[in-house]
Write a protein that holds these residues in place. Structure first.
Motif, short mmCIF file in Angstrom:
data_model
loop_
_atom_site.label_atom_id
_atom_site.label_comp_id
_atom_site.label_asym_id
_atom_site.label_seq_id
_atom_site.Cartn_x
_atom_site.Cartn_y
_atom_site.Cartn_z
N SER A 768 37.79 40.44 43.33
CA SER A 768 38.79 40.43 42.26
C SER A 768 38.88 41.76 41.51
O SER A 768 39.97 42.17 41.09
CB SER A 768 38.54 39.28 41.30
OG SER A 768 37.28 39.46 40.71
N VAL A 769 37.77 42.44 41.35
CA VAL A 769 37.82 43.74 40.65
C VAL A 769 38.69 44.72 41.44
O VAL A 769 39.55 45.40 40.89
CB VAL A 769 36.40 44.32 40.48
CG1 VAL A 769 36.48 45.71 39.85
CG2 VAL A 769 35.56 43.38 39.63
N LEU A 770 38.43 44.70 42.73
CA LEU A 770 39.20 45.57 43.62
C LEU A 770 40.69 45.26 43.52
O LEU A 770 41.53 46.15 43.34
CB LEU A 770 38.72 45.30 45.04
CG LEU A 770 39.05 46.32 46.10
CD1 LEU A 770 38.32 47.60 45.77
CD2 LEU A 770 38.63 45.80 47.46
N ILE A 771 40.99 43.99 43.62
CA ILE A 771 42.40 43.58 43.59
C ILE A 771 43.03 43.95 42.25
O ILE A 771 44.15 44.48 42.20
CB ILE A 771 42.51 42.06 43.85
CG1 ILE A 771 42.06 41.75 45.28
CG2 ILE A 771 43.94 41.57 43.62
CD1 ILE A 771 41.88 40.27 45.58
N LYS A 772 42.30 43.72 41.19
CA LYS A 772 42.83 44.05 39.86
C LYS A 772 43.16 45.53 39.76
O LYS A 772 44.21 45.92 39.25
CB LYS A 772 41.82 43.67 38.78
CG LYS A 772 41.95 42.24 38.32
CD LYS A 772 40.74 41.75 37.58
CE LYS A 772 40.61 42.39 36.20
NZ LYS A 772 39.41 41.85 35.50
N ASN A 773 42.26 46.35 40.23
CA ASN A 773 42.49 47.80 40.13
C ASN A 773 43.65 48.27 41.02
O ASN A 773 44.48 49.06 40.60
CB ASN A 773 41.23 48.56 40.49
CG ASN A 773 40.23 48.53 39.33
OD1 ASN A 773 40.62 48.68 38.18
ND2 ASN A 773 38.98 48.28 39.65
N LEU A 774 43.64 47.77 42.25
CA LEU A 774 44.66 48.26 43.19
C LEU A 774 46.04 47.73 42.83
O LEU A 774 47.04 48.39 43.07
CB LEU A 774 44.29 47.84 44.62
CG LEU A 774 43.05 48.53 45.19
CD1 LEU A 774 42.72 47.96 46.56
CD2 LEU A 774 43.23 50.03 45.27
N ALA A 775 46.08 46.53 42.26
CA ALA A 775 47.38 45.94 41.95
C ALA A 775 47.74 46.14 40.47
O ALA A 775 48.77 45.63 40.02
CB ALA A 775 47.38 44.47 42.32
N ARG A 776 46.89 46.82 39.75
CA ARG A 776 47.11 47.09 38.33
C ARG A 776 47.29 45.79 37.53
O ARG A 776 48.30 45.56 36.89
CB ARG A 776 48.33 47.98 38.13
CG ARG A 776 48.24 49.25 38.93
CD ARG A 776 49.38 50.18 38.62
NE ARG A 776 48.85 51.52 38.48
CZ ARG A 776 48.73 52.17 37.35
NH1 ARG A 776 49.11 51.63 36.22
NH2 ARG A 776 48.22 53.38 37.31
N LEU A 777 46.25 44.96 37.64
CA LEU A 777 46.28 43.70 36.89
C LEU A 777 45.36 43.81 35.69
O LEU A 777 44.34 44.51 35.71
CB LEU A 777 45.80 42.55 37.79
CG LEU A 777 46.60 42.26 39.05
CD1 LEU A 777 45.93 41.17 39.86
CD2 LEU A 777 48.04 41.86 38.70
N GLU A 778 45.71 43.04 34.68
CA GLU A 778 44.89 42.98 33.48
C GLU A 778 43.88 41.86 33.65
O GLU A 778 42.73 41.97 33.28
CB GLU A 778 45.81 42.70 32.31
CG GLU A 778 45.16 42.71 30.95
CD GLU A 778 46.23 42.46 29.92
OE1 GLU A 778 46.36 43.27 29.02
OE2 GLU A 778 46.96 41.46 30.07
N GLU A 779 44.38 40.80 34.29
CA GLU A 779 43.53 39.64 34.45
C GLU A 779 43.86 38.94 35.75
O GLU A 779 45.03 38.85 36.14
CB GLU A 779 43.75 38.67 33.28
CG GLU A 779 42.73 37.55 33.24
CD GLU A 779 43.14 36.45 32.28
OE1 GLU A 779 44.06 36.68 31.47
OE2 GLU A 779 42.56 35.36 32.37
N LEU A 780 42.82 38.48 36.42
CA LEU A 780 43.05 37.76 37.68
C LEU A 780 42.24 36.47 37.67
O LEU A 780 41.03 36.48 37.46
CB LEU A 780 42.61 38.62 38.87
CG LEU A 780 42.67 37.95 40.24
CD1 LEU A 780 44.08 37.51 40.59
CD2 LEU A 780 42.12 38.88 41.30
N VAL A 781 42.95 35.35 37.85
CA VAL A 781 42.29 34.05 37.91
C VAL A 781 42.35 33.56 39.36
O VAL A 781 43.44 33.52 39.94
CB VAL A 781 42.98 33.03 36.99
CG1 VAL A 781 42.29 31.67 37.10
CG2 VAL A 781 42.97 33.54 35.56
N VAL A 782 41.22 33.22 39.90
CA VAL A 782 41.20 32.73 41.29
C VAL A 782 40.77 31.27 41.30
O VAL A 782 39.73 30.91 40.72
CB VAL A 782 40.23 33.56 42.15
CG1 VAL A 782 40.30 33.11 43.59
CG2 VAL A 782 40.56 35.04 42.03
N LEU A 783 41.55 30.43 41.92
CA LEU A 783 41.27 28.99 41.96
C LEU A 783 41.27 28.49 43.40
O LEU A 783 41.96 29.04 44.26
CB LEU A 783 42.35 28.24 41.18
CG LEU A 783 42.58 28.67 39.73
CD1 LEU A 783 43.86 28.04 39.21
CD2 LEU A 783 41.39 28.28 38.87
#
Length: 876
Positions: A768-783
């Motif tokens: 998720s950290v990777l995805i957040k950085n590459l996609a420029r996300l502030e927050e990522l919730v995975v369910l």
RNA sequence: GGGUUCGUAGCUCAGCUGGUUAGAGCGCUUCGCUUACACCGAAGAGGUCAGAGGUUCGAAUCCUCUCGGACCCACCA
């Protein structure tokens, strides 16, 4: 500080933002050369097996052109690869005296500058001038070859007129003469009056042109010809044996009046006469036509030479003696017309024979020349001829030609090969090693002792000495160490247009004289054309000069443009834009390296694969190892383009676009980045030797990259899972970026995302950290399960649903349209798969793994489609 | 006359022994100067793989023919 100090002193900040080839290429080449490693005897380590390439020697006349550049790029690629692969790699350079070409060139210079002919100077003085010209020219070419980065062994450089090679030529001549393969005889030959020399059959070119077809009243016949003036030398008239019209005349001797000339001809029958063509009767001119000469021999006809070696009519031509061929023709036609002997004149398309060097019209005429008998049975070949032997080594697969289709062309040429005329009446070249004294003949290495011996004034066909090139350059006829080590050579790499001239002759000469094939493989590259597929020529002003492009874009970019995007044996078009593209790539590689060098604590060479700490690490290592495997295999098979494209893709798409970006958010990457760079530089080195060597030195390497060992592909990771897992991560990132663009969300805006994935939620959480950085996300919730957040954009992948809540900003119409399009696309694909899988024959006959794969695809896309439709319902 | 080769996105070309929702570079569109790179980055648009048959469960990929381009060899008396 010594020379390496240059690299040591330089700090990382000093690495220029843009790679500047011009500033570094010459000094890198100098380092290579000074290292001595171009010479296989000086290579480090134990090297058992040799790998040899004989460089096709450029002509001593000119300047390096784009054709040479391809040859150099390809050969250097192969030899660098083999050198890194642990072979005793020898690339032997040289140049060819190119008899006719060089003499023609110097004669032209002499005429333009001093208004003199070679005869004004005399043989000795003229040859002195040629030597001067050649010395300068060879030096120029040598420097240009170096500019391309060619790692050839200059200590073994040869020139076809070197003393050693001259001895090889004389030895070869004597051996073939003693064996009865070389003979002297009066035969019809291709004569160039401009060059005052014979030419081999394949040195004649044809030019299509509009000509006049004269129908001449010829006793009881009408004979049609494009060359009326030769009729003065006719000694027969031939008709087809089955042609009923002329039966009554067969065997008769006729006196024919041709205006101011009377000739005597015999009426003969010959199969080769086409009754349909012209009038069905042929005036036979044995002295000036190849076909007619053959007929004359068969029928024992007299031979009358009416055209002389100077291109003028001989005394045999009566009132026309002394006229040039052209003048004679017009005078003769006028005289025939006046005498009422011209029946008619038609326009006709015909092929004009011209000299491949100077373009002058060829006169076939009879002359005493030296020939190689290609059909004589040879004892050591068990009665086979040298031509059959040359065929055999290819049909048996001892020599492999790439691409294979050229086998056929090679066979056809050899099967139809006639005796090879090897004497030339030019001055520049190997003097024929034959001496005469009255009726006596002496053949040997050097002049015989005793008074009164005169050496044959002629020289040998250039291709005679070129034919010896692979072994004469290695010391033959002495049984030298080099000859034992490096012959047969491994690879002959050249353009396909030289297959007959050179490749075939090397095979003939080597199999006969050394009793070895000259090379194991022949790789033929295509010709380089301009971006519109036209030949490059001065008059079209479309010449791309490799020296210009090296100066402008660098040798590496020039090399890439000649090696990638081409297929063996196919012509390729090149444009400056293409070279510019590869310049950009080289700069990209430079900047990836720059990034790594600036990021790591201490730049160094890392040859052992570090342990992967993250999925991204595992992925890039798996990609790298697969790449290494692929590149090695394809280079071994001479698929340079495929190999190059793959490294290009890895470098730009995998490493730069993904992994380098990832290292900006994951820590502790020094070892792995250095490992990847180390391996990548090695893989690129044969393609782009300069920039890779330059970067290599910045890794504080003690040794040169050019002698590093080739990377081994050791794959330990469960690659398949890693690759598909990382692919999902990439797909998620791309999908989010896409949503952002499509929905015109500001790039800088930090977004929140929800990802629902029953099967892969664990993987996605971990990344998720990777995805957040590459996609420029502030927050990522995975369910693992859940429902779509209200008012959100959605992207449905096969293994994950992605939602971007955009409260208050959702354009329902637009989103509906987007999802509908997506649904349509997938529905189409699903239908396609359903049809395929419901086809009994497919399920019955296709391989199991293919069917299984199609089933997985179907299920995944069915689910995906269902979810998209769900979304659509939710939007209503 | 014999032979080879090519015809795949606007352009230049890859696609090996038949199985990917057909690829790359350049060009194009829309964004973006995010401290390796604007010789750059992100997201896209764009192809009935010249045409017609055939073989096959399946063909850009194999076979035949047609059309169009290039080349080689032979030969034109």
């Amino acid at each position: 500080m010594p020379k390496i100090g240059y690299y040591v002193v330089m700090t990382q900040q000093d690495i220029p933002k843009a790679y500047e080839p011009k500033k570094v290429e010459d000094s890198i080449y100098q380092r290579w050369e000074e290292s001595g490693f171009f010479n296989p005897d000086k290579l480090p380590g134990q090297r058992q097996r040799a790998f040899t390439i004989s460089m096709p020697p450029p002509n001593a006349t000119g300047i390096l052109h784009i054709g040479h550049a391809v040859m150099l790029a390809v050969q250097d690629l192969v030899i660098r690869f083999q050198r890194m692969n642990g072979k005793k790699a020898l690339w032997l350079p040289g140049s060819d005296h190119a008899g006719i070409a060089t003499q023609t060139k110097v004669e032209k210079l002499l005429k333009d500058k001093e208004g003199k002919s070679r005869h004004d100077l005399g043989r000795a003085e003229f040859l002195k001038r040629v030597d001067e010209f050649v010395a300068a020219s060879r030096n120029t070419i040598k420097n240009q070859v170096k500019k391309m980065g060619s790692s050839c062994d200059w200590s073994r450089e040869r020139f076809t007129l070197d003393e050693g090679l001259n001895q090889a030529v004389n030895h070869a001549f004597k051996q073939m003469f003693d064996d009865g393969l070389i003979y002297r005889g009066d035969r019809i030959v291709n004569w160039c009056p401009r060059c005052s020399s014979t030419l081999a059959d394949d040195e004649v070119e044809y030019q299509n042109q509009q000509g006049k077809f004269y129908y001449i009243k010829y006793g009881p016949f009408v004979v049609a010809t494009t060359r009326p003036e030769t009729k003065i030398g006719d000694t027969a008239v031939a008709v087809n044996p089955n042609d009923q019209r002329y039966q009554q005349y067969l065997g008769q001797d006729l006196a024919i009046n041709l205006g101011k000339i009377n000739i005597k001809v015999k009426v003969i029958a010959d199969e080769s006469v086409d009754p349909e063509f012209g009038t069905g009767t042929v005036g036979v001119t044995p002295a000036h036509s190849l076909v007619d000469f053959a007929m004359a021999q068969k029928n024992n006809l007299p031979i009358i030479q009416v055209i002389g070696p100077d291109g003028k009519m001989t005394d045999q031509a009566g009132v026309y003696a002394g006229l040039t061929v052209e003048d004679c023709r017009s005078r003769f036609v006028k005289d025939l017309t006046d005498a009422g002997l011209i029946d008619k004149i038609e326009e006709i398309d015909n092929n004009l024979s011209i000299c491949y060097r100077c373009g002058h019209v060829i006169e076939p005429l009879i002359s005493k020349q030296w020939f190689i008998d290609v059909n004589k049975p040879v004892k050591k070949f068990n009665g086979q001829s040298i031509k059959q032997r040359a065929l055999g080594v290819v049909t048996d697969g001892d020599i492999k030609i790439i691409p294979e289709r050229f086998n056929k062309i090679y066979y056809h040429w050899l099967e139809n090969l006639r005796d090879w005329c090897i004497s030339r009446q030019i001055w520049y070249g190997h003097r024929i090693p034959v001496w005469y004294r009255g009726e006596e003949i002496y053949v040997g290495q050097a002049a015989p002792t005793g008074e009164g011996w005169q050496q044959d004034p002629d020289t040998l066909d250039t291709w005679f000495s070129s034919g010896l090139w692979t072994f004469s350059t290695l010391g033959w006829p002495q049984s030298s160490k080099d000859l034992k080590t490096f012959h047969p050579t491994s690879l002959m790499e050249t353009a396909y247009d030289i297959l007959f001239f050179w490749v075939a002759r090397m095979i003939i000469m080597s199999t006969y004289l050394v009793e070895q094939i000259p090379f194991r493989e022949v790789y033929l590259h295509g010709l380089i054309r301009d971006e519109q597929g036209r030949k490059m020529s001065k008059s079209l002003e479309n010449i791309i000069d490799p020296l210009d492009t090296i100066a402008k874009y660098g040798a590496d970019a020039t090399r890439l443009s000649l090696v990638i995007g081409t297929a063996p044996g196919n012509d390729s078009n090149i444009s400056e834009a293409k070279i510019e593209g590869y310049r950009n790539f080289v700069n990209k590689l430079w900047n990836i390296s720059r990034y790594i060098l600036m990021k790591v604590k201490s730049p160094k060479v890392v040859d052992r694969a570090p342990k992967a700490k993250t999925l991204a690490d595992q992925w890039i290592l798996a990609e790298l190892h697969q790449l290494t495997d692929f590149v090695t295999k394809n280079l071994e098979q001479y698929n340079f383009s495929l190999a190059g494209e793959k490294i290009y893709e890895f470098t730009w798409s995998n490493l730069a676009d993904w992994y380098v970006e990832i290292t900006k958010s994951e820590d502790d990457k020094d070892e792995i980045l250095l490992y990847i760079l180390t391996q990548l530089l090695k893989l690129w080195h044969p393609f782009t030797p300069f920039v890779t060597e330059e970067i290599w030195q910045k890794l504080n390497a003690k040794e040169l990259l050019m002698v590093q060992s080739w990377p081994q592909a050791k794959v330990k990771i469960a690659e398949k899972d890693v690759l598909s897992d990382f692919q999902l991560v990439k797909d998620i990132v791309t999908a989010i970026r896409n949503l952002r663009t499509e929905s015109k969300l500001p790039p800088a805006q930090r977004l929140r995302a929800v990802i629902i994935s029953p099967t892969k939620h664990q993987l996605i959480s971990q990344q998720s950290v990777l995805i957040k950085n590459l996609a420029r996300l502030e927050e990522l919730v995975v369910l693992s399960k859940g429902t779509k957040p209200s008012e959100s954009l959605s992207a449905i992948l096969t293994q994950a649903e992605i939602y971007l809540p955009v409260s208050g900003m959702l354009d329902i119409v637009k989103e509906t349209k987007r999802l509908e399009q997506e649904a349509d696309r997938i529905a189409e694909f699903v239908t396609h798969l359903e049809q395929k899988l419901s086809n009994e024959h497919f399920v019955e006959r296709a391989p199991k793994d293919i069917i299984a794969n199609e089933k997985i695809k179907l299920v995944q896309n069915q689910e995906r489609l269902a979810k998209i439709r769900q979304q659509l319902e939710g939007l209503q």
